[in-house]
Design an enzyme around this catalytic site. Structure first.
Site, mmCIF file in Angstrom:
data_model
loop_
_atom_site.group_PDB
_atom_site.id
_atom_site.type_symbol
_atom_site.label_atom_id
_atom_site.label_comp_id
_atom_site.label_asym_id
_atom_site.label_seq_id
_atom_site.Cartn_x
_atom_site.Cartn_y
_atom_site.Cartn_z
ATOM 1 N N GLU A 1 49.511 40.080 56.723
ATOM 2 C CA GLU A 1 49.049 41.455 56.499
ATOM 3 C C GLU A 1 49.542 42.422 57.567
ATOM 4 O OE1 GLU A 1 44.800 41.259 56.073
ATOM 5 O OE2 GLU A 1 44.913 40.165 54.205
ATOM 6 N N GLU B 1 45.455 34.553 50.092
ATOM 7 C CA GLU B 1 44.030 34.821 50.365
ATOM 8 C C GLU B 1 43.408 35.495 49.157
ATOM 9 O OE1 GLU B 1 42.942 37.142 53.829
ATOM 10 O OE2 GLU B 1 44.391 36.061 55.065
HETATM 11 O O1 IFM Z 1 39.180 37.857 57.287
HETATM 12 C C1 IFM Z 1 40.251 38.582 56.793
HETATM 13 C C2 IFM Z 1 41.549 37.890 57.090
HETATM 14 O O2 IFM Z 1 41.715 37.655 58.453
HETATM 15 C C3 IFM Z 1 42.702 38.738 56.615
HETATM 16 N N1 IFM Z 1 42.545 39.128 55.256
HETATM 17 C C4 IFM Z 1 41.275 39.687 54.857
HETATM 18 C C5 IFM Z 1 40.146 38.783 55.311
HETATM 19 C C6 IFM Z 1 38.796 39.380 54.874
HETATM 20 O O3 IFM Z 1 38.619 40.643 55.435
#
Ligand code: IFM
Length: 462
Positions: free
Chosen positions: A164, A368
């Site tokens: 990210e 994710e």
């Molecule tokens: O916890 C985070 C992760 O580190 C990165 N993506 C989003 C998740 C939830 O906010």
């Protein structure tokens, strides 16, 4: 009920600072997140990652947990200051040994290691030298990648360079709600570029090591931006440029989009982009990692009345949405998760199909997806998190729909394996399918963990 192919990669994900703890052990030096969390007032409840889930000391137990879930892959991140203290110089033996044990422990259990090099924990010394807005950070990142490729390259299944970069650049350097808490829009755009460059250099570096046959990837939290009406097309375009195409452009097409450069002209002249940088950022990748939680809804602001800024990041002048001053971020209908994020899985299908349309030869992997909910412990001592099961089922159905429509999706990782340090929210937000008791560190399977175990075992959504 959709069924997934036999070779679909099922996994769970975590990140070093969020789970490891042991922040000052075995030669690890501070990262920008140690500095941030130790600064009073920046993290809810004054929480820090000093102990986190104590994963550093509970590695075997957590490996057994993964094995019991039956996942085929585990996405973890490497703490840069643990393996290369200060971000320069030789590798730190004890730090490397930890990840070597982790990787071997996964392989022994038939779980593919998916390693992220950078999940936001920049060595503090590199931030002191200017951080991601400085070109040298990209070069340091490539050196670190080379060290990791030499040490673990022959055993890691997939390398993810960055997690990210949108958050690293815009939340870290524009809105300042993440480390290093700077609110400098021009620096944020320089950070965007040096993250893109660092990604490309890191892939090159990895390919020069024992990692040369591994899969290469990067994880982007692409925003699925929708307009309230067709009249909002330009607002969609602007938000999409700064959030998505600022990374997709250089990484997958070898060029920044022209409209992004024009939209941001009042902030920077992009003179930090040198000849050849965009080509360097554009290294062949094996799979694109996609993190998805919810869509983004925008409207063109007509200047009358207060501008709606419902995306939760629009505090005064320090917005992560650079060059979007005439874009309104519109509150979306519920239901919502504990983060206040609306639940709308249709955005995931649409996003995957957009990627398939724009980059037809690039497979994707959901690196994710998940949700925070209150998760009270029931009288029976268990966590009956039907809301999370419902969220996961909806989103996996959305993935299956995208696949049916032609998208080449190779895997899915639940965020997260266990409740952990949710950045500026501290431990207040629980994303895990496994509960972590903050006092005892005991791990307890939530209902979603049992459900996910069955999904992984059957390839079908129960
Ligand atoms: O916890 C985070 C992760 O580190 C990165 N993506 C989003 C998740 C939830 O906010």
């Amino acid at each position: 009920m959709p069924a997934f192919p036999d070779n679909f990669l099922w996994g769970t994900a975590t990140a070093a600072y969020q789970v490891e703890g042991a922040w000052n052990e075995d030669g690890r030096t501070p990262s920008i997140w140690d500095t941030f969390s130790h600064t009073p007032g920046l993290v809810a409840n004054g929480d820090t990652g000093d102990v986190a889930c104590d994963h550093y000391h509970r590695l075997e137990e957590d490996l057994d947990l993964l094995a019991a879930l039956g996942v085929g892959a585990y996405r973890f991140s490497i703490s840069w200051p643990r393996v290369q203290p200060g971000g320069r110089g030789p590798a730190n033996g004890p730090g490397l040994a930890f990840y070597s044990r982790l990787v071997d422990g996964l392989l022994t259990r038939d779980i593919a290691p998916v390693a992220t090099l950078y999940h936001w924990d920049l060595p503090q010394e590199l931030e002191d030298a200017g951080g991601w807005p400085q070109r040298d950070t990209a070069l340091r990142f490539a050196d670190y990648a080379r060290l990791m490729g030499d040490a673990l390259g022959d055993r890691v299944h997939t390398w993810i360079t960055l997690n990210e970069p949108w958050c690293s650049a815009y939340l870290g350097y524009a809105s300042g709600v993440h480390a290093p808490a700077r609110t400098e829009p021009a620096a944020a755009l320089a950070a965007v570029h040096h993250l893109n460059l660092g990604h490309g250099l890191a892939v090159q570096a990895l390919r020069s090591t024992a990692a040369k046959d591994a899969r290469m990837s990067v994880t982007l939290n692409l925003h699925h931006v929708r307009g309230v009406s067709e009249a909002d097309a330009d607002a969609v375009r602007r938000a999409d440029a700064v959030a998505n195409r600022a990374f997709l452009g250089p990484m997958l097409e070898g060029a920044y989009p022209r409209d992004l450069i024009e939209d941001t002209a009042a902030v920077t002249d992009w003179s930090f982009v040198r000849d050849g940088d965009e080509a360097t950022a554009c290294q062949p990748l094996d799979v694109l990692g996609v993190n998805y939680y919810n869509p983004t809804l925008v409207r063109q602001w007509d200047g009358a009345g207060p501008r709606e800024t419902a995306d939760g990041h629009q505090d005064g002048a320090a917005s992560p949405w650079i060059a979007c001053e005439d874009v309104e971020f519109v509150k979306q209908p519920g239901p919502y998760t504990e983060m206040g994020w609306n639940i709308d899985e249709t955005g995931l299908t649409e996003l995957l199909l957009r990627l398939h349309r724009d980059y037809p030869s690039m497979p994707t992997m959901i690196t994710e997806n998940g949700a925070a909910f209150p998760d009270p412990v029931g009288e029976d001592g268990r966590v009956h998190d039907e809301d999370r099961v419902d969220y996961l089922r909806r989103h996996l159905t959305a993935v299956a729909e995208a696949m049916e429509a032609g998208a080449d999706v190779r895997g899915y990782f639940v965020w997260s394996l266990m409740d952990n340090f949710e950045w500026a929210h501290g431990y207040a937000k629980r994303f895990g399918i496994v509960r972590v008791d903050r006092d005892t560190m005991e791990r307890t399977w939530k209902d979603s963990a049992y459900w996910y175990r069955d999904v992984v075992a059957t390839g079908k959504l129960g």
